[in-house]
Design a protein around this motif. Structure first.
Motif, PDB file in Angstrom:
ATOM      1  N   UNK A  73       1.140  -1.186  -0.061  1.00  0.00           N
ATOM      2  CA  UNK A  73       0.217   0.133   0.294  1.00  0.00           C
ATOM      3  C   UNK A  73       0.657   1.375   0.144  1.00  0.00           C
ATOM      4  N   UNK A  75       0.992   5.063   1.127  1.00  0.00           N
ATOM      5  CA  UNK A  75      -0.578   5.903   2.030  1.00  0.00           C
ATOM      6  C   UNK A  75      -0.420   7.056   1.396  1.00  0.00           C
ATOM      7  N   UNK A  80      -9.901  13.547   5.979  1.00  0.00           N
ATOM      8  CA  UNK A  80     -10.671  13.995   7.547  1.00  0.00           C
ATOM      9  C   UNK A  80      -9.624  15.052   8.149  1.00  0.00           C
ATOM     10  N   UNK A  81      -8.049  13.986   8.106  1.00  0.00           N
ATOM     11  CA  UNK A  81      -7.381  14.518   9.139  1.00  0.00           C
ATOM     12  C   UNK A  81      -6.760  16.283   8.636  1.00  0.00           C
TER      13      UNK A  81
ATOM     14  N   UNK B  26      -9.398   8.606  12.617  1.00  0.00           N
ATOM     15  CA  UNK B  26      -8.570   7.456  11.924  1.00  0.00           C
ATOM     16  C   UNK B  26      -8.020   7.946  10.584  1.00  0.00           C
ATOM     17  N   UNK B  27      -6.610   8.162  11.413  1.00  0.00           N
ATOM     18  CA  UNK B  27      -5.226   8.500  11.097  1.00  0.00           C
ATOM     19  C   UNK B  27      -4.504   7.982  10.250  1.00  0.00           C
ATOM     20  N   UNK B  28      -4.350   7.824   9.087  1.00  0.00           N
ATOM     21  CA  UNK B  28      -3.801   7.255   8.013  1.00  0.00           C
ATOM     22  C   UNK B  28      -1.950   7.855   8.469  1.00  0.00           C
ATOM     23  N   UNK B  29      -1.205   6.861   7.852  1.00  0.00           N
ATOM     24  CA  UNK B  29       0.463   7.404   8.779  1.00  0.00           C
ATOM     25  C   UNK B  29       0.521   8.494   6.650  1.00  0.00           C
ATOM     26  N   UNK B  31       3.491   9.524   5.770  1.00  0.00           N
ATOM     27  CA  UNK B  31       4.489   9.355   5.516  1.00  0.00           C
ATOM     28  C   UNK B  31       5.014   8.964   4.081  1.00  0.00           C
ATOM     29  N   UNK B  32       4.792   9.478   3.036  1.00  0.00           N
ATOM     30  CA  UNK B  32       5.014   9.031   1.301  1.00  0.00           C
ATOM     31  C   UNK B  32       4.382   6.664   1.265  1.00  0.00           C
ATOM     32  N   UNK B  33       4.809   6.468   2.090  1.00  0.00           N
ATOM     33  CA  UNK B  33       4.490   5.399   1.444  1.00  0.00           C
ATOM     34  C   UNK B  33       4.787   4.418   2.861  1.00  0.00           C
ATOM     35  N   UNK B  34       3.870   3.268   2.995  1.00  0.00           N
ATOM     36  CA  UNK B  34       3.887   2.833   4.122  1.00  0.00           C
ATOM     37  C   UNK B  34       5.622   1.040   3.656  1.00  0.00           C
ATOM     38  N   UNK B  36       7.521  -1.029   3.389  1.00  0.00           N
ATOM     39  CA  UNK B  36       7.314  -2.864   3.348  1.00  0.00           C
ATOM     40  C   UNK B  36       8.669  -3.214   3.822  1.00  0.00           C
ATOM     41  N   UNK B 313      -4.969  -2.856   6.355  1.00  0.00           N
ATOM     42  CA  UNK B 313      -3.908  -1.885   4.925  1.00  0.00           C
ATOM     43  C   UNK B 313      -2.839  -1.832   5.187  1.00  0.00           C
TER      44      UNK B 313
END
Lengths: 439, 422
Positions: A73, A75, A80-81, B26-29, B31-34, B36, B313
């Motif tokens: 994935x 990001x 929302x944030x 609903x915090x998504x990170x 920083x660019x891409x996760x 891996x 995810x």
């Protein structure tokens, strides 16, 4: 002339005049606040505001990694944030600008005092003055800060949500949502749309419920209090206690119990059938009209003791000589109620009635725990039921279908309705117009 | 840092005040891409995996992960196993993806919705080891746009229990036969849950109506209001008016059945223990019966969905997490779960195994699963439940009769397929 220049400069360099005119610590505090605000804006504030305009444009992505055979994935932006950070940045900016203006005026005051040859407070004296002649600032600072952090910011965030398309098809983090202007209000209020044909009936029922629930409890409680207070009744305390007992049980427990009792196989229906009053079970909560009467009656049963308790106190305050005089003039109990008791009660309890009406419009508990808005109907859209208030429908919209934008829109509409009711009735009520009291 | 703390405070404030919009943090990170992290050859990778399972599965899950460790030397995994049920887990992920578990259970009905929100990780690694054993219906239920997002391990649908004292094996094959039999006073013949939209669709789907197309992916389709739907609706109207029918409302049907006053009742595998306790050897279980709807004899067909294992995810360790998810759904572990839990495995090699084919509840479930229709898993499915419940309640409480049935079915379809005017 150089002084003029300094004054002009103090708009840009906060606290400059204070520093020049001997209030060094105060000036430095202003300056450091300015610097930290500028730094904050450079580091993240400016980006937050810029993103607020678009609410994000980078979608979360997925790439197949051939090497290990898994999807990875990437990001994306989380609308929302972005909205949340944007709101925080706006509030911080407003606060910072107010501090700026305050620093300028404080600087000018310091300058003028210095020119007039008066003494300028040093920092310690300033601090001391906070507990003395400037105590209002000290006392007000806590509620103001609390209000901004805990009320204004969240409220602004919710209000802004009503102008986006943050619904079930635009859920972060997988999707972005965007500004849509007043489209939600148009959808909800315009006639002919499926949503509007749900909104108006639900609003209608909310108003009916509000008035019915408020006034039944009000008059019921008043009558009950007068009966208990009347001369011939013995064991007054005992009766009062009995009724107050219902308040000691948490409302939602009694509501759940009553909901079961009113059910198809509940105790009411079973007993009615056993005693031969009906052959089939009565649809207490399953037929729309029945259910609406049921919730009002159950609410009456729960709400009466509260009013009774309040009214009892007021009844005892009515001057006894009024009744004496009335009795001598040959007035009966009905006339006394109409001419003395009721006008007095009405006068004293108007504010209570208004607040009660508003809280009944938003009486989430009674409706939700008793019927959960049911019975369902195919006439309504988006999960609303025949006993749903706007508030419970709003809750369903967020919980079941994730339509936060509609929920926020309904929230704003509820607020507007409540505000209008409050303003009109308060401005017309006697207890506020004529504070001199009842005569 | 100060900003971060402020944001954290704000988020909690927003959640407290969230009664207005019910927003979750609903915090998504950002920083660019996760990142891996892949292990280099021969070195072990430190991994932390958080797993949510229902309370009764903590112990067997613990045993499973130990076996997983034996097979996979390339990971050095620290596990955190916590109790969160299959119903709460998706909701918790929705509320806060950062604190949610890496691996958790989701009903297949919720998979597409979560995947659409971008909260699920596609599961590809090792999937081929179990793919061949999964029935097509199970695979369909977890596939969105040709990508598999979950590992199904157990079918979930309802079938029919019957009381052998009251009905014979021959009689329970047809609903009209069941209803026609005279069981005497104080006895009911049949009970189901018309006022619940998870049950009432069996007459419509059985009579050939479709919900969201044949494949359950077409959000604009629902034919419950066509001629076949009208006949099915009419059948329900007649059924609930029959005094020998009892609605399973607030468990009313179940208690009559346990008391021995009811011939047959629709329910799922979860009722087996209590029914067995009450009826003992008299308890039988079969697939749903046939019924004569609109002149044709049809097999009633309900929804089937699956319990699945999913991975969030934004997990830090996508490789380890999805390998473990597949491992938890493999034949050996599915069998363990069945023996401990009674979750009937979906894998074909197990469904036909000795232990399971001799279990009459499992047999009835598998039989019905073959008649059942896949529960559509598109997000639009969220708009199905309430209107359908309204229809069931309307019929049961007598607000909907033969006279207004067609109009009500039309507005049912309108409510299910309608979208907000764009």
């Amino acid at each position: 002339m150089i002084k003029e220049l300094y004054t002009k400069l103090s708009y840009v360099v906060w606290g400059l005049l204070n520093i020049i005119h001997g209030q060094i610590v105060k000036g430095l505090i202003f300056l450091s606040l300015e610097i930290s605000y500028i730094l904050f804006m450079i580091i993240s504030g400016a980006r937050n505001l810029a993103q607020l305009i678009t609410l994000g444009d980078k979608l979360q992505g997925m790439n197949f990694n051939e090497e290990i055979g898994i999807y990875e994935m990437t990001a994306g932006d989380n609308s929302m944030l972005i909205l949340l950070y944007g709101v925080i940045t706006i509030v911080i900016s407003i606060v910072a600008l107010s501090i700026g203006f305050f620093s300028v005026s404080s600087g000018k005051a310091a300058r003028d005092r210095a020119m007039a040859g008066k003494h300028n407070n040093n920092f310690l004296e300033d601090l001391r003055s906070l507990t003395n002649n400037n105590i209002r600032f000290l006392l007000l600072s806590v509620p103001v800060v609390g209000l901004i952090v805990f009320t204004v910011m969240p409220l602004l965030y919710m209000i802004l949500m009503a102008f986006t398309n943050y619904d079930q098809n635009h859920q972060p983090p997988g999707n972005l949502f965007d500004w849509v202007g007043i489209k939600n209000f148009i959808t909800l209020l315009s006639t002919g749309d499926r949503l509007a044909s749900t909104f108006w009936p639900v609003l209608g029922w909310t108003l009916i419920w509000g008035f019915a629930a408020t006034f039944t409890c009000y008059f019921g409680g008043m009558i009950l209090a007068m009966i208990i207070n009347s001369k011939g009744i013995k064991f007054k305390k005992f009766w009062r206690t009995i009724f107050v007992f219902t308040m000691a049980i948490p409302g939602f427990i009694s509501l759940r119990v009553v909901a079961t009792m009113l059910g198809e196989k509940g105790i009411f229906n079973v007993l009615l059938q056993q005693w031969g009053f009906t052959s089939t079970s009565l649809p207490f909560l399953s037929n729309a009209t029945w259910a609406r009467f049921s919730v009002i009656i159950v609410n009456f049963w729960i709400g009466v003791p509260v009013t009774m308790l309040m009214v009892s106190g007021i009844l005892m305050n009515i001057p006894g000589e009024l009744y004496e005089a009335a009795r001598i003039d040959g007035a009966g109990p009905v006339t006394m109620f109409r001419k003395i008791t009721f006008p007095y009660m009405w006068f004293v309890t108007t504010p209570y009635l208004i607040s009660n009406l508003i809280s009944n419009f938003n009486n989430f508990n009674t409706i939700y725990f008793l019927t959960a808005g049911e019975p369902h109907t195919l006439d309504y859209y988006k999960g609303a039921g025949k006993t749903d208030l706007l508030v419970t429908w709003l809750y369903k919209l967020t919980k079941d279908s994730n339509d936060f934008n509609l929920a926020a829109t309904i929230g704003i509409i509820i607020f507007v309705i409540s505000a209008i009711f409050t303003l009109i009735s308060f401005s017309r009520s006697n207890s506020l117009k004529n504070e001199e009291g009842f005569s | 840092m100060k900003m971060k703390r402020l944001v954290a405070t704000m988020l909690s404030v927003a959640m407290v005040a969230g009664t207005v919009t019910g927003c979750g943090a609903n915090s998504g990170s950002s920083e660019g891409s996760a990142a891996t992290s892949t292990a280099q050859e021969g070195e072990t990778q430190d991994v932390t995996l958080k797993i949510w399972v229902p309370e009764e599965e903590v112990e067997i899950t613990d045993a499973m992960v130990k076996k997983f460790d034996e097979i996979h030397d390339e990971f050095n995994i620290t596990y955190e196993i916590a109790v969160v049920g299959i119903d709460e887990a998706p909701q918790a992920l929705d509320t806060d993806a950062d604190t949610a578990a890496d691996i958790f259970y989701t009903p297949s009905g919720g998979v597409a919705d979560l995947a659409g929100k971008g909260l699920l990780l596609p599961i590809t690694k090792d999937y081929e080891t179990i793919k061949d054993e999964l029935p097509e219906s199970a695979l369909n239920a977890v596939t969105v746009d040709d990508i598999t997002y979950a590992v199904p391990f157990s079918p979930n649908t309802f079938f029919m229990y019957y009381n052998k004292d009251l009905l014979t094996e021959e009689e329970v094959k047809d609903l009209d036969t069941i209803m026609a039999k005279d069981l005497g006073d104080g006895k009911y013949n049949f009970s189901t849950h018309i006022t619940d939209s998870w049950y009432s669709e069996m007459f419509f789907l059985g009579n050939g109506c479709t919900l969201f197309g044949d494949d359950g992916k077409d959000a604009t389709d629902c034919t419950f209001n066509n001629e076949a739907g009208l006949a099915a609706g009419q059948y329900i109207v007649d059924l609930v008016e029959n005094p020998k029918y009892i609605e399973d409302l607030d468990g009313a049907g179940g208690s009559e059945f346990k008391a021995g006053n009811l011939g047959a009742i629709t329910s799922g595998a979860w009722s087996a223990p209590e029914f067995r306790e009450a009826l003992g050897d008299k308890l039988g279980a079969v697939a749903l019966p046939t019924a004569t709807i609109g002149g044709n004899k049809v097999q009633l067909s309900n929804f089937v969905d699956f319990k699945t294992i999913t991975v969030k995810s934004n997990t830090q360790y996508p490789l380890a997490a999805q390998q473990l998810a597949v491992f938890m759904g493999n034949p050996e572990n599915s069998l363990t779960r069945y023996e401990n839990q009674g979750d009937i495995p979906v894998l074909e090699s197990l469904a036909s195994s000795e232990a399971i084919s001799s279990d009459f509840v499992a047999k009835a479930l598998n039989q019905q699963a073959s008649y059942a229709t896949n529960q559509p898993s598109i997000p639009k499915m969220g708009d199905y439940w309430d209107p359908m419940k309204a229809l069931g309640e309307g019929i049961y409480y007598g607000d909907i009769t033969s006279a207004n049935l067609q109009a009500q079915l039309d507005s049912l379809v309108d409510s299910i397929t309608g979208t907000l005017t764009e």
